[in-house]
Design an enzyme around this catalytic site. Structure first.
Site, mmCIF file in Angstrom:
data_model
loop_
_atom_site.group_PDB
_atom_site.id
_atom_site.type_symbol
_atom_site.label_atom_id
_atom_site.label_comp_id
_atom_site.label_asym_id
_atom_site.label_seq_id
_atom_site.Cartn_x
_atom_site.Cartn_y
_atom_site.Cartn_z
ATOM 1 N N ARG A 93 0.528 -1.309 -0.160
ATOM 2 C CA ARG A 93 0.184 -0.109 -0.614
ATOM 3 C C ARG A 93 0.870 1.265 0.215
ATOM 4 O O ARG A 93 0.282 2.375 -0.484
ATOM 5 C CB ARG A 93 -1.148 -0.147 1.122
ATOM 6 C CG ARG A 93 -1.531 -1.438 1.044
ATOM 7 C CD ARG A 93 -2.752 -1.897 2.557
ATOM 8 N NE ARG A 93 -3.460 -2.065 2.387
ATOM 9 C CZ ARG A 93 -3.434 -3.473 3.053
ATOM 10 N NH1 ARG A 93 -2.321 -3.686 3.635
ATOM 11 N NH2 ARG A 93 -4.382 -4.490 3.090
ATOM 12 N N ASP A 153 -9.426 -4.729 9.013
ATOM 13 C CA ASP A 153 -8.429 -5.745 9.322
ATOM 14 C C ASP A 153 -9.363 -6.532 10.693
ATOM 15 O O ASP A 153 -9.352 -7.538 10.804
ATOM 16 C CB ASP A 153 -7.248 -4.770 9.426
ATOM 17 C CG ASP A 153 -6.731 -4.656 8.318
ATOM 18 O OD1 ASP A 153 -5.677 -4.525 7.698
ATOM 19 O OD2 ASP A 153 -7.511 -3.066 8.052
ATOM 20 N N ARG A 156 -11.892 -8.975 9.529
ATOM 21 C CA ARG A 156 -11.313 -10.378 9.309
ATOM 22 C C ARG A 156 -10.554 -10.934 9.670
ATOM 23 O O ARG A 156 -10.828 -12.183 10.663
ATOM 24 C CB ARG A 156 -9.826 -9.556 7.852
ATOM 25 C CG ARG A 156 -10.522 -9.221 6.637
ATOM 26 C CD ARG A 156 -8.798 -8.615 5.918
ATOM 27 N NE ARG A 156 -9.682 -8.223 4.164
ATOM 28 C CZ ARG A 156 -8.771 -6.946 3.508
ATOM 29 N NH1 ARG A 156 -7.881 -7.275 4.529
ATOM 30 N NH2 ARG A 156 -9.424 -7.328 2.286
ATOM 31 N N HIS A 180 -3.037 0.349 8.418
ATOM 32 C CA HIS A 180 -3.447 -0.030 7.562
ATOM 33 C C HIS A 180 -2.593 -0.744 6.611
ATOM 34 O O HIS A 180 -2.414 -0.654 6.029
ATOM 35 C CB HIS A 180 -4.979 0.203 6.637
ATOM 36 C CG HIS A 180 -5.292 -0.698 6.003
ATOM 37 N ND1 HIS A 180 -6.039 -1.641 5.808
ATOM 38 C CD2 HIS A 180 -5.457 -0.818 4.462
ATOM 39 C CE1 HIS A 180 -6.454 -2.189 4.608
ATOM 40 N NE2 HIS A 180 -5.852 -1.334 4.433
HETATM 41 P P1 NAD Z 1 -10.018 1.364 -9.085
HETATM 42 O O1 NAD Z 1 -9.104 1.671 -10.187
HETATM 43 O O2 NAD Z 1 -10.937 -0.114 -9.143
HETATM 44 O O3 NAD Z 1 -10.800 2.948 -8.416
HETATM 45 C C1 NAD Z 1 -10.323 3.844 -8.311
HETATM 46 C C2 NAD Z 1 -11.283 4.995 -8.950
HETATM 47 O O4 NAD Z 1 -10.110 5.963 -8.751
HETATM 48 C C3 NAD Z 1 -10.472 4.918 -10.919
HETATM 49 O O5 NAD Z 1 -12.590 4.841 -11.643
HETATM 50 C C4 NAD Z 1 -9.861 6.254 -10.964
HETATM 51 O O6 NAD Z 1 -10.791 7.027 -12.589
HETATM 52 C C5 NAD Z 1 -11.092 7.050 -9.990
HETATM 53 N N1 NAD Z 1 -9.867 8.265 -10.184
HETATM 54 C C6 NAD Z 1 -8.825 8.638 -9.786
HETATM 55 N N2 NAD Z 1 -8.091 9.867 -10.369
HETATM 56 C C7 NAD Z 1 -8.895 10.109 -9.263
HETATM 57 C C8 NAD Z 1 -9.488 11.695 -8.883
HETATM 58 N N3 NAD Z 1 -8.828 12.785 -9.044
HETATM 59 N N4 NAD Z 1 -10.947 12.241 -8.742
HETATM 60 C C9 NAD Z 1 -11.492 11.586 -9.033
HETATM 61 N N5 NAD Z 1 -11.732 9.710 -9.012
HETATM 62 C C10 NAD Z 1 -10.827 9.788 -9.609
HETATM 63 O O7 NAD Z 1 -9.388 1.300 -8.000
HETATM 64 P P2 NAD Z 1 -10.033 0.286 -6.264
HETATM 65 O O8 NAD Z 1 -9.620 -1.138 -6.295
HETATM 66 O O9 NAD Z 1 -11.673 0.886 -6.354
HETATM 67 O O10 NAD Z 1 -9.268 1.131 -5.740
HETATM 68 C C11 NAD Z 1 -9.404 2.549 -4.830
HETATM 69 C C12 NAD Z 1 -8.168 3.142 -3.894
HETATM 70 O O11 NAD Z 1 -9.217 2.204 -2.337
HETATM 71 C C13 NAD Z 1 -6.978 2.147 -3.890
HETATM 72 O O12 NAD Z 1 -5.985 2.712 -3.415
HETATM 73 C C14 NAD Z 1 -6.472 1.614 -2.784
HETATM 74 O O13 NAD Z 1 -5.751 0.569 -2.707
HETATM 75 C C15 NAD Z 1 -8.189 1.547 -2.100
HETATM 76 N N6 NAD Z 1 -8.664 0.271 -1.067
HETATM 77 C C16 NAD Z 1 -8.702 1.029 0.485
HETATM 78 C C17 NAD Z 1 -8.899 -0.085 1.388
HETATM 79 C C18 NAD Z 1 -9.433 -0.438 2.810
HETATM 80 O O14 NAD Z 1 -8.966 -1.012 2.942
HETATM 81 N N7 NAD Z 1 -8.669 1.538 3.360
HETATM 82 C C19 NAD Z 1 -9.168 -1.862 0.497
HETATM 83 C C20 NAD Z 1 -9.736 -1.754 -0.765
HETATM 84 C C21 NAD Z 1 -8.823 -0.706 -1.298
#
Ligand code: NAD
Length: 317
Positions: A93, A153, A156, A180
């Site tokens: 991450r 987490d 899980r 995380h």
């Molecule tokens: P994804 O690629 O499916 O979706 C991300 C989206 O963000 C895309 O559609 C992209 O076009 C959009 N985007 C990028 N820049 C942007 C901006 N400036 N304004 C608006 N939209 C924008 O990715 P995902 O699988 O949905 O993951 C998104 C984030 O969430 C990642 O950083 C991932 O690591 C994180 N995540 C966090 C957790 C958690 O527990 N916190 C869990 C899973 C994923």
């Protein structure tokens, strides 16, 4: 106490996490309005339309696509899921830091320009560092910019313990604390099964060699995201449900305890760092950071996690 003018939730990022969260939130009946934004405007429009077609099956909720910064007006909560996700099981991450920091910073500036009363929930990774960076951009009270932290987490962890003990996850109270990410740790001293402390429960149960099993369970929690990403390319359902519970706790002022990313101001002997610790969530976001009584070993692990996060903060230009 915050008095919400609306129960409007804006979701920035309509990818796997944003759309999964929108679906879970729509079904929960908590929000009265859900607006999806994405730099890929077609994606946001398509997801919103697809979700809106479920309208007859939800409690009333208006779902649409919007654009920044106008969509942020009147939002009670803005949930940030925009940015790069881990590209494969080998990417951590923290590797996403530079690019996602720019994205989150510009989103928070936009929110601040039109809606300085909003609560911002960050899910984009690395979530602890980005929540910290987002807060540095504003002069908002601590608590109004929080991260999803180790809520997923901890879920899980509860599920794995439940599977192991053959007890409902609802009767398992257990927390993963810290980053995380790779330096997170299990607060074993806080684990309760059916109201009993883990050690007491194990001595009554006596069915396994739990001392040997504990590190394996923690490793499974730590590797969960890598595993799922290896199988299906992203994680979305678990985090979507975790975020729905966070948003519910805030919009309904539930004062529920969850391990969100919170900026520490001396608690646990730490400051200038944001990480997952138990917090009371209510109408003002983080209402209180709970100082759990951790063992010296757990305190050391929390301090280690904090130093990992502070090192990556220092890498940010
Ligand atoms: P994804 O690629 O499916 O979706 C991300 C989206 O963000 C895309 O559609 C992209 O076009 C959009 N985007 C990028 N820049 C942007 C901006 N400036 N304004 C608006 N939209 C924008 O990715 P995902 O699988 O949905 O993951 C998104 C984030 O969430 C990642 O950083 C991932 O690591 C994180 N995540 C966090 C957790 C958690 O527990 N916190 C869990 C899973 C994923």
């Amino acid at each position: 106490m915050a008095n919400f003018k609306s129960r409007k939730v804006v979701i920035v990022g309509a990818g796997a996490v944003g759309s999964g969260f929108a679906f879970a939130l729509a079904q929960s009946g908590i929000a009265e309005e859900i607006t999806l934004l994405d730099v890929n405007t077609d994606l946001a429009k398509g997801q919103a339309l697809d979700l809106a077609h479920g309208a007859p099956f939800y409690r009333p909720v208006s779902i649409q696509a919007g654009s920044a910064p106008d969509a942020y007006r009147n939002a009670a909560i803005v949930v940030v899921t925009a940015g790069k996700a881990q590209a494969g099981p080998g990417q951590s991450r923290l590797d996403l830091l530079q690019i996602n920091a720019k994205i989150v910073t510009s989103i928070v500036s936009d929110i601040q320009s039109v809606n300085p009363d909003a609560i911002v929930l960050v899910a984009t990774n690395p979530v602890d560092v980005l929540t910290h960076v987002a807060r540095l951009r504003t002069d908002w009270p601590r608590g109004r910019i929080l991260g999803s932290g180790t809520v997923l987490d901890s879920a899980r962890f509860r599920w794995l313990l439940a599977e192991h003990c053959g007890i409902s996850p609802q009767n398992i109270h257990a927390s993963i604390l810290g980053e995380h990410g790779d330096s997170e740790f299990a607060a074993w001293s806080l684990v309760h099964v059916g109201g009993l402390q883990m050690d007491d429960y194990c001595s009554v149960c006596g069915k396994c060699d739990f001392v040997r099993r504990r590190p394996q369970i923690l490793e499974q929690v730590r590797r969960s995201a890598y595993h799922i990403i290896g199988y299906k390319g992203s994680t979305s359902f678990g985090v979507a449900m975790a975020m729905t519970q966070i948003v519910r706790a805030i919009l309904r002022n539930e004062r529920r305890v969850m391990t969100v990313s919170a900026p520490l101001e001396g608690e646990y002997g730490l400051r200038d760092v944001t990480l997952g610790v138990p917090c009371v969530l209510g109408a003002n976001g983080i209402e209180e950071v709970i100082q759990a009584r951790l063992t010296p070993d757990e305190m050391q692990q929390l301090a280690h996690s904090a130093s990992v996060l502070q090192d990556s903060l220092a890498q940010l230009q």
